[in-house]
Write a protein that holds these residues in place. Structure first.
Motif, PDB file in Angstrom:
ATOM      1  N   ARG A  66       0.832  -1.211   0.000  1.00  9.58           N
ATOM      2  CA  ARG A  66       0.000   0.000   0.000  1.00  9.58           C
ATOM      3  C   ARG A  66       0.862   1.254   0.000  1.00  9.58           C
ATOM      4  O   ARG A  66       0.552   2.227  -0.685  1.00  9.58           O
ATOM      5  CB  ARG A  66      -0.918   0.023   1.224  1.00  9.58           C
ATOM      6  N   ILE A  67       1.926   1.214   0.775  1.00 11.55           N
ATOM      7  CA  ILE A  67       2.827   2.373   0.846  1.00 11.55           C
ATOM      8  C   ILE A  67       3.443   2.637  -0.519  1.00 11.55           C
ATOM      9  O   ILE A  67       3.527   3.785  -0.966  1.00 11.55           O
ATOM     10  CB  ILE A  67       3.912   2.143   1.921  1.00 11.55           C
ATOM     11  N   ILE A  68       3.865   1.584  -1.210  1.00 13.91           N
ATOM     12  CA  ILE A  68       4.460   1.740  -2.539  1.00 13.91           C
ATOM     13  C   ILE A  68       3.448   2.315  -3.519  1.00 13.91           C
ATOM     14  O   ILE A  68       3.754   3.248  -4.273  1.00 13.91           O
ATOM     15  CB  ILE A  68       5.036   0.398  -3.041  1.00 13.91           C
ATOM     16  N   VAL A  69       2.228   1.782  -3.506  1.00 14.46           N
ATOM     17  CA  VAL A  69       1.184   2.277  -4.419  1.00 14.46           C
ATOM     18  C   VAL A  69       0.908   3.758  -4.153  1.00 14.46           C
ATOM     19  O   VAL A  69       0.820   4.560  -5.085  1.00 14.46           O
ATOM     20  CB  VAL A  69      -0.104   1.431  -4.275  1.00 14.46           C
ATOM     21  N   ALA A  70       0.778   4.129  -2.886  1.00 15.81           N
ATOM     22  CA  ALA A  70       0.493   5.525  -2.541  1.00 15.81           C
ATOM     23  C   ALA A  70       1.658   6.437  -2.919  1.00 15.81           C
ATOM     24  O   ALA A  70       1.443   7.541  -3.431  1.00 15.81           O
ATOM     25  CB  ALA A  70       0.184   5.642  -1.054  1.00 15.81           C
ATOM     26  N   THR A  71       2.875   5.979  -2.688  1.00 12.10           N
ATOM     27  CA  THR A  71       4.051   6.780  -3.047  1.00 12.10           C
ATOM     28  C   THR A  71       4.106   7.012  -4.552  1.00 12.10           C
ATOM     29  O   THR A  71       4.359   8.130  -5.008  1.00 12.10           O
ATOM     30  CB  THR A  71       5.339   6.083  -2.563  1.00 12.10           C
ATOM     31  N   ILE A  72       3.857   5.980  -5.319  1.00  8.97           N
ATOM     32  CA  ILE A  72       3.856   6.113  -6.780  1.00  8.97           C
ATOM     33  C   ILE A  72       2.750   7.055  -7.225  1.00  8.97           C
ATOM     34  O   ILE A  72       2.957   7.895  -8.121  1.00  8.97           O
ATOM     35  CB  ILE A  72       3.738   4.730  -7.456  1.00  8.97           C
ATOM     36  N   ALA A  73       1.584   6.963  -6.603  1.00  6.75           N
ATOM     37  CA  ALA A  73       0.469   7.845  -6.970  1.00  6.75           C
ATOM     38  C   ALA A  73       0.835   9.310  -6.751  1.00  6.75           C
ATOM     39  O   ALA A  73       0.586  10.163  -7.620  1.00  6.75           O
ATOM     40  CB  ALA A  73      -0.778   7.479  -6.172  1.00  6.75           C
ATOM     41  N   VAL A  74       1.451   9.617  -5.627  1.00  3.29           N
ATOM     42  CA  VAL A  74       1.843  11.004  -5.362  1.00  3.29           C
ATOM     43  C   VAL A  74       2.982  11.427  -6.288  1.00  3.29           C
ATOM     44  O   VAL A  74       3.021  12.569  -6.768  1.00  3.29           O
ATOM     45  CB  VAL A  74       2.204  11.208  -3.874  1.00  3.29           C
ATOM     46  N   ALA A  75       3.899  10.523  -6.599  1.00  2.00           N
ATOM     47  CA  ALA A  75       4.981  10.838  -7.537  1.00  2.00           C
ATOM     48  C   ALA A  75       4.427  11.136  -8.927  1.00  2.00           C
ATOM     49  O   ALA A  75       4.921  12.035  -9.628  1.00  2.00           O
ATOM     50  CB  ALA A  75       5.989   9.690  -7.586  1.00  2.00           C
ATOM     51  N   VAL A  76       3.401  10.401  -9.338  1.00  2.00           N
ATOM     52  CA  VAL A  76       2.760  10.666 -10.633  1.00  2.00           C
ATOM     53  C   VAL A  76       2.117  12.056 -10.621  1.00  2.00           C
ATOM     54  O   VAL A  76       2.212  12.804 -11.606  1.00  2.00           O
ATOM     55  CB  VAL A  76       1.726   9.568 -10.974  1.00  2.00           C
ATOM     56  N   ILE A  77       1.497  12.422  -9.515  1.00  2.74           N
ATOM     57  CA  ILE A  77       0.914  13.767  -9.382  1.00  2.74           C
ATOM     58  C   ILE A  77       2.015  14.820  -9.497  1.00  2.74           C
ATOM     59  O   ILE A  77       1.843  15.851 -10.160  1.00  2.74           O
ATOM     60  CB  ILE A  77       0.157  13.905  -8.044  1.00  2.74           C
ATOM     61  N   ARG A  82       5.606   7.307   3.398  1.00  2.41           N
ATOM     62  CA  ARG A  82       6.022   6.128   4.166  1.00  2.41           C
ATOM     63  C   ARG A  82       6.199   6.413   5.658  1.00  2.41           C
ATOM     64  O   ARG A  82       6.272   5.502   6.461  1.00  2.41           O
ATOM     65  CB  ARG A  82       7.306   5.541   3.597  1.00  2.41           C
ATOM     66  N   LEU A  83       6.234   7.692   6.036  1.00  6.35           N
ATOM     67  CA  LEU A  83       6.449   8.053   7.440  1.00  6.35           C
ATOM     68  C   LEU A  83       5.130   8.059   8.205  1.00  6.35           C
ATOM     69  O   LEU A  83       4.069   8.257   7.633  1.00  6.35           O
ATOM     70  CB  LEU A  83       7.129   9.421   7.528  1.00  6.35           C
ATOM     71  N   SER A  84       5.218   7.872   9.523  1.00  7.18           N
ATOM     72  CA  SER A  84       4.011   7.744  10.334  1.00  7.18           C
ATOM     73  C   SER A  84       3.765   8.914  11.281  1.00  7.18           C
ATOM     74  O   SER A  84       2.754   8.926  11.965  1.00  7.18           O
ATOM     75  CB  SER A  84       4.091   6.457  11.168  1.00  7.18           C
ATOM     76  N   ARG A  85       4.651   9.870  11.335  1.00 10.88           N
ATOM     77  CA  ARG A  85       4.467  10.990  12.265  1.00 10.88           C
ATOM     78  C   ARG A  85       3.275  11.846  11.857  1.00 10.88           C
ATOM     79  O   ARG A  85       3.018  12.072  10.683  1.00 10.88           O
ATOM     80  CB  ARG A  85       5.726  11.838  12.309  1.00 10.88           C
ATOM     81  N   ARG A  86       2.557  12.323  12.854  1.00 12.28           N
ATOM     82  CA  ARG A  86       1.348  13.106  12.625  1.00 12.28           C
ATOM     83  C   ARG A  86       1.629  14.356  11.792  1.00 12.28           C
ATOM     84  O   ARG A  86       0.902  14.666  10.852  1.00 12.28           O
ATOM     85  CB  ARG A  86       0.709  13.482  13.956  1.00 12.28           C
ATOM     86  N   ALA A 129      -5.179  10.071  -5.470  1.00 13.88           N
ATOM     87  CA  ALA A 129      -3.889   9.871  -4.798  1.00 13.88           C
ATOM     88  C   ALA A 129      -4.034  10.085  -3.292  1.00 13.88           C
ATOM     89  O   ALA A 129      -3.471   9.323  -2.490  1.00 13.88           O
ATOM     90  CB  ALA A 129      -2.834  10.814  -5.373  1.00 13.88           C
ATOM     91  N   LEU A 130      -4.802  11.086  -2.895  1.00 14.46           N
ATOM     92  CA  LEU A 130      -5.030  11.329  -1.469  1.00 14.46           C
ATOM     93  C   LEU A 130      -5.746  10.133  -0.838  1.00 14.46           C
ATOM     94  O   LEU A 130      -5.396   9.696   0.264  1.00 14.46           O
ATOM     95  CB  LEU A 130      -5.833  12.617  -1.268  1.00 14.46           C
ATOM     96  N   GLY A 131      -6.717   9.594  -1.533  1.00 21.32           N
ATOM     97  CA  GLY A 131      -7.393   8.406  -1.034  1.00 21.32           C
ATOM     98  C   GLY A 131      -6.442   7.233  -0.871  1.00 21.32           C
ATOM     99  O   GLY A 131      -6.514   6.488   0.120  1.00 21.32           O
ATOM    100  N   LEU A 132      -5.550   7.050  -1.832  1.00 19.42           N
ATOM    101  CA  LEU A 132      -4.562   5.970  -1.738  1.00 19.42           C
ATOM    102  C   LEU A 132      -3.599   6.188  -0.577  1.00 19.42           C
ATOM    103  O   LEU A 132      -3.183   5.233   0.093  1.00 19.42           O
ATOM    104  CB  LEU A 132      -3.800   5.833  -3.055  1.00 19.42           C
ATOM    105  N   VAL A 133      -3.253   7.446  -0.336  1.00 25.16           N
ATOM    106  CA  VAL A 133      -2.360   7.757   0.785  1.00 25.16           C
ATOM    107  C   VAL A 133      -3.035   7.408   2.109  1.00 25.16           C
ATOM    108  O   VAL A 133      -2.449   6.747   2.973  1.00 25.16           O
ATOM    109  CB  VAL A 133      -1.937   9.243   0.751  1.00 25.16           C
ATOM    110  N   VAL A 134      -4.275   7.845   2.268  1.00 22.94           N
ATOM    111  CA  VAL A 134      -5.007   7.535   3.507  1.00 22.94           C
ATOM    112  C   VAL A 134      -5.158   6.020   3.661  1.00 22.94           C
ATOM    113  O   VAL A 134      -4.989   5.473   4.753  1.00 22.94           O
ATOM    114  CB  VAL A 134      -6.372   8.261   3.524  1.00 22.94           C
ATOM    115  N   TRP A 135      -5.453   5.339   2.569  1.00 20.08           N
ATOM    116  CA  TRP A 135      -5.554   3.877   2.572  1.00 20.08           C
ATOM    117  C   TRP A 135      -4.229   3.250   3.011  1.00 20.08           C
ATOM    118  O   TRP A 135      -4.217   2.276   3.767  1.00 20.08           O
ATOM    119  CB  TRP A 135      -5.964   3.422   1.177  1.00 20.08           C
ATOM    120  N   SER A 136      -3.112   3.804   2.569  1.00 18.95           N
ATOM    121  CA  SER A 136      -1.802   3.239   2.925  1.00 18.95           C
ATOM    122  C   SER A 136      -1.484   3.430   4.402  1.00 18.95           C
ATOM    123  O   SER A 136      -0.681   2.689   4.960  1.00 18.95           O
ATOM    124  CB  SER A 136      -0.686   3.858   2.073  1.00 18.95           C
ATOM    125  N   TRP A 137      -2.096   4.412   5.019  1.00 20.82           N
ATOM    126  CA  TRP A 137      -1.848   4.670   6.433  1.00 20.82           C
ATOM    127  C   TRP A 137      -2.644   3.748   7.353  1.00 20.82           C
ATOM    128  O   TRP A 137      -2.356   3.654   8.532  1.00 20.82           O
ATOM    129  CB  TRP A 137      -2.173   6.126   6.781  1.00 20.82           C
TER     130      TRP A 137
END
Length: 121
Positions: free
Chosen positions: A6-17, A65-69, A105-113
């Motif tokens: 999930r982290i990889i998918v979200a990272t790629i999505a934001v990189a594409v953006i 990939r980071l978890s800090r708030r 991409a934002l949805g994928l990021v939230v999903w990855s978290w």
């Protein structure tokens, strides 16, 4: 525990953006230069703002990939600002498509978290 896939998918999505923004920002500034409708300082300001946004998107892609708030807030703010700003001026098909891609991409990021339940596998 978070899913590495999930982290990889979200990272790629934001990189594409980020790559898409680079294209849109460059095209916008180039169009304004060719049209000659804006002054030099205004064009320079647009160019700097486009570069800053590009940098923020790259940082957001790396930060997924980071978890800090605070990092999560940064990623959400950058992506939300991009989605909103895409719809604030002369809105065309590219702007709507970009805004939709940013929301995805934002949805994928939230999903990855979201943590993955190890017992669900």
């Amino acid at each position: 525990m978070r899913s590495p896939q999930r982290i990889i998918v979200a990272t790629i999505a934001v990189a594409v953006i980020a790559a898409w923004w680079f294209f849109l920002g460059s095209a916008s500034v180039s169009t304004q230069i060719e049209g000659g409708t804006l002054s030099g300082p205004t064009l320079a300001t647009l160019g700097v703002l486009a570069a800053v946004n590009f940098g923020a998107l790259i940082l957001a892609a790396l930060a997924v990939r980071l978890s800090r708030r605070a990092v999560r807030v940064f990623v959400v703010v950058v992506l939300a600002a991009n989605a909103i700003s895409a719809l604030l001026d002369q809105v065309g098909a590219w702007d709507v498509a970009y805004a939709a891609a940013v929301v995805l991409a934002l949805g994928l990021v939230v999903w990855s978290w979201r943590p993955v339940d190890p017992s669900a596998s």
